[in-house]
Design a protein around this motif. Structure first.
Motif, mmCIF file in Angstrom:
data_model
loop_
_atom_site.group_PDB
_atom_site.id
_atom_site.type_symbol
_atom_site.label_atom_id
_atom_site.label_comp_id
_atom_site.label_asym_id
_atom_site.label_seq_id
_atom_site.Cartn_x
_atom_site.Cartn_y
_atom_site.Cartn_z
ATOM 1 N N ARG A 65 -45.048 -0.741 43.130
ATOM 2 C CA ARG A 65 -43.625 -0.386 43.086
ATOM 3 C C ARG A 65 -43.348 0.878 43.878
ATOM 4 O O ARG A 65 -42.348 0.980 44.601
ATOM 5 N N VAL A 66 -44.237 1.863 43.767
ATOM 6 C CA VAL A 66 -44.046 3.128 44.469
ATOM 7 C C VAL A 66 -44.090 2.915 45.981
ATOM 8 O O VAL A 66 -43.345 3.539 46.734
ATOM 9 N N VAL A 67 -44.967 2.027 46.432
ATOM 10 C CA VAL A 67 -45.049 1.731 47.870
ATOM 11 C C VAL A 67 -43.739 1.118 48.358
ATOM 12 O O VAL A 67 -43.189 1.518 49.394
ATOM 13 N N TRP A 68 -43.238 0.121 47.615
ATOM 14 C CA TRP A 68 -41.962 -0.504 47.974
ATOM 15 C C TRP A 68 -40.837 0.540 47.998
ATOM 16 O O TRP A 68 -40.019 0.571 48.928
ATOM 17 N N LEU A 69 -40.794 1.388 46.975
ATOM 18 C CA LEU A 69 -39.741 2.405 46.900
ATOM 19 C C LEU A 69 -39.894 3.444 48.009
ATOM 20 O O LEU A 69 -38.900 3.950 48.527
ATOM 21 N N GLY A 70 -41.129 3.758 48.364
ATOM 22 C CA GLY A 70 -41.346 4.705 49.454
ATOM 23 C C GLY A 70 -40.805 4.188 50.774
ATOM 24 O O GLY A 70 -40.168 4.930 51.531
ATOM 25 N N ILE A 71 -41.046 2.905 51.032
ATOM 26 C CA ILE A 71 -40.509 2.301 52.263
ATOM 27 C C ILE A 71 -38.982 2.259 52.201
ATOM 28 O O ILE A 71 -38.292 2.542 53.187
ATOM 29 N N ALA A 72 -38.452 1.912 51.022
ATOM 30 C CA ALA A 72 -36.993 1.882 50.852
ATOM 31 C C ALA A 72 -36.400 3.275 51.074
ATOM 32 O O ALA A 72 -35.321 3.412 51.656
ATOM 33 N N TRP A 73 -37.100 4.286 50.606
ATOM 34 C CA TRP A 73 -36.627 5.664 50.772
ATOM 35 C C TRP A 73 -36.539 6.032 52.253
ATOM 36 O O TRP A 73 -35.578 6.661 52.686
ATOM 37 N N LEU A 74 -37.534 5.616 53.037
ATOM 38 C CA LEU A 74 -37.504 5.883 54.471
ATOM 39 C C LEU A 74 -36.332 5.156 55.134
ATOM 40 O O LEU A 74 -35.634 5.725 55.979
ATOM 41 N N VAL A 75 -36.115 3.899 54.744
ATOM 42 C CA VAL A 75 -34.995 3.135 55.303
ATOM 43 C C VAL A 75 -33.655 3.749 54.893
ATOM 44 O O VAL A 75 -32.681 3.703 55.656
ATOM 45 N N SER A 76 -33.609 4.346 53.697
ATOM 46 C CA SER A 76 -32.359 4.946 53.233
ATOM 47 C C SER A 76 -31.922 6.099 54.132
ATOM 48 O O SER A 76 -30.725 6.394 54.238
ATOM 49 N N ALA A 77 -32.883 6.754 54.787
ATOM 50 C CA ALA A 77 -32.522 7.821 55.730
ATOM 51 C C ALA A 77 -31.732 7.249 56.902
ATOM 52 O O ALA A 77 -30.775 7.856 57.383
ATOM 53 N N ILE A 78 -32.139 6.054 57.364
ATOM 54 C CA ILE A 78 -31.407 5.385 58.441
ATOM 55 C C ILE A 78 -30.002 5.025 57.974
ATOM 56 O O ILE A 78 -29.020 5.165 58.712
ATOM 57 N N LEU A 79 -29.907 4.549 56.729
ATOM 58 C CA LEU A 79 -28.594 4.215 56.175
ATOM 59 C C LEU A 79 -27.707 5.448 56.090
ATOM 60 O O LEU A 79 -26.511 5.394 56.396
ATOM 61 N N MET A 80 -28.279 6.576 55.681
ATOM 62 C CA MET A 80 -27.501 7.811 55.583
ATOM 63 C C MET A 80 -26.944 8.222 56.937
ATOM 64 O O MET A 80 -25.779 8.621 57.052
ATOM 65 N N LEU A 81 -27.763 8.110 57.962
ATOM 66 C CA LEU A 81 -27.291 8.434 59.316
ATOM 67 C C LEU A 81 -26.185 7.482 59.756
ATOM 68 O O LEU A 81 -25.194 7.901 60.370
ATOM 69 N N ALA A 82 -26.344 6.200 59.417
ATOM 70 C CA ALA A 82 -25.343 5.200 59.795
ATOM 71 C C ALA A 82 -24.021 5.447 59.075
ATOM 72 O O ALA A 82 -22.943 5.266 59.650
ATOM 73 N N VAL A 83 -24.098 5.854 57.809
ATOM 74 C CA VAL A 83 -22.874 6.135 57.048
ATOM 75 C C VAL A 83 -22.133 7.337 57.627
ATOM 76 O O VAL A 83 -20.903 7.308 57.798
ATOM 77 N N ALA A 84 -22.870 8.398 57.922
ATOM 78 C CA ALA A 84 -22.243 9.591 58.500
ATOM 79 C C ALA A 84 -21.609 9.266 59.841
ATOM 80 O O ALA A 84 -20.465 9.658 60.132
ATOM 81 N N GLU A 85 -22.347 8.518 60.669
ATOM 82 C CA GLU A 85 -21.824 8.105 61.971
ATOM 83 C C GLU A 85 -20.613 7.197 61.813
ATOM 84 O O GLU A 85 -19.621 7.315 62.534
ATOM 85 N N GLY A 86 -20.687 6.294 60.837
ATOM 86 C CA GLY A 86 -19.585 5.369 60.602
ATOM 87 C C GLY A 86 -18.326 6.071 60.117
ATOM 88 O O GLY A 86 -17.214 5.729 60.523
ATOM 89 N N PHE A 87 -18.506 7.050 59.242
ATOM 90 C CA PHE A 87 -17.351 7.803 58.735
ATOM 91 C C PHE A 87 -16.665 8.548 59.869
ATOM 92 O O PHE A 87 -15.436 8.531 59.998
ATOM 93 N N TRP A 88 -17.465 9.185 60.675
ATOM 94 C CA TRP A 88 -16.955 9.916 61.835
ATOM 95 C C TRP A 88 -16.179 8.969 62.764
ATOM 96 O O TRP A 88 -15.059 9.252 63.177
ATOM 97 N N ALA A 89 -16.804 7.830 63.073
ATOM 98 C CA ALA A 89 -16.183 6.875 63.992
ATOM 99 C C ALA A 89 -14.902 6.293 63.405
ATOM 100 O O ALA A 89 -13.896 6.138 64.110
#
Length: 215
Positions: A65-89
């Motif tokens: 479970r921790v491995v899956w969550l760790g990968i999800a956590w890394l992907v969440s950083a990409i989502l955070m960048l996309a949200v900030a970029e999307g809000f700006w746009a």
């Protein structure tokens, strides 16, 4: 059926935490946060997402479970960048105005980045410009503006988000596609984490059931 519902509910909790933190990260696109502090704010929010998940559903050791969550956590950083970029746009596409602005202040950070305070029509534009024209080209020396230089930008008439170069403004369709892809991948990883936890719990219960049957 009951096990599937438990897995989906647990995955929903994980995903909800990542989505809420990503939504909060849109604050870095606003004029409330100085550009030299956006990385700090984003990193704190990113780290906080995993801390919240651990507080809700702690784990005693590193497991599937921790491995899956760790990968999800890394992907969440990409989502955070996309949200900030999307809000700006989104804000600049909805109510942005393209103007020729003048540089009134140049700000150099300790990390080597340069940002600019601009004015238009004798009034300061809220926020700062974080890129200068020509810095997107590969294998070329970076260029910088100086006080008095003029630059074409898209500014928010309400002053909620920083001004941006027209060529750096993402298209809504592109932003929406990136957001949907990031959420879909993140949801799949959260389901994987919940499934792994459910499987481990089932494996722990089997020896107990066998001992009871033998007794």
């Amino acid at each position: 059926m009951r096990r599937s519902w438990i897995i989906l509910r647990k995955a929903g909790v994980y995903l909800a935490v990542f989505l809420v933190v990503a939504a909060l990260d849109s604050v870095v696109a606003t004029t409330w946060i100085r550009p030299d502090l956006t990385a700090v704010v984003g990193t704190l929010l990113w780290a906080g997402s995993m801390l919240v998940i651990y507080a809700i559903d702690p784990w005693p050791n590193v497991n599937g479970r921790v491995v899956w969550l760790g990968i999800a956590w890394l992907v969440s950083a990409i989502l955070m960048l996309a949200v900030a970029e999307g809000f700006w746009a989104f804000v600049l596409h909805q109510r942005g105005q393209q103007v020729v602005a003048s540089v009134v202040e140049v700000h150099h950070s300790d990390k080597g980045s340069t940002t600019y305070t601009l004015s238009h029509g004798g009034r300061r534009i809220p926020g700062r410009l974080t890129n200068w024209p020509g810095n997107d080209a590969l294998f070329t020396e970076s260029t910088h503006g100086t006080t008095g230089d003029q630059v074409i930008v898209v500014r928010d008439l309400e002053g909620l988000v920083d001004p941006r170069l027209p060529e750096r403004l993402a298209e809504p369709d592109e932003v929406a596609g990136n957001l949907l892809l990031a959420v879909a991948v993140l949801a799949a990883l959260c389901i994987g984490a919940a499934w792994s936890q459910s499987r481990q719990a089932s494996e722990k219960r089997r020896p107990v059931a066998r001992r009871r049957e033998a007794g």
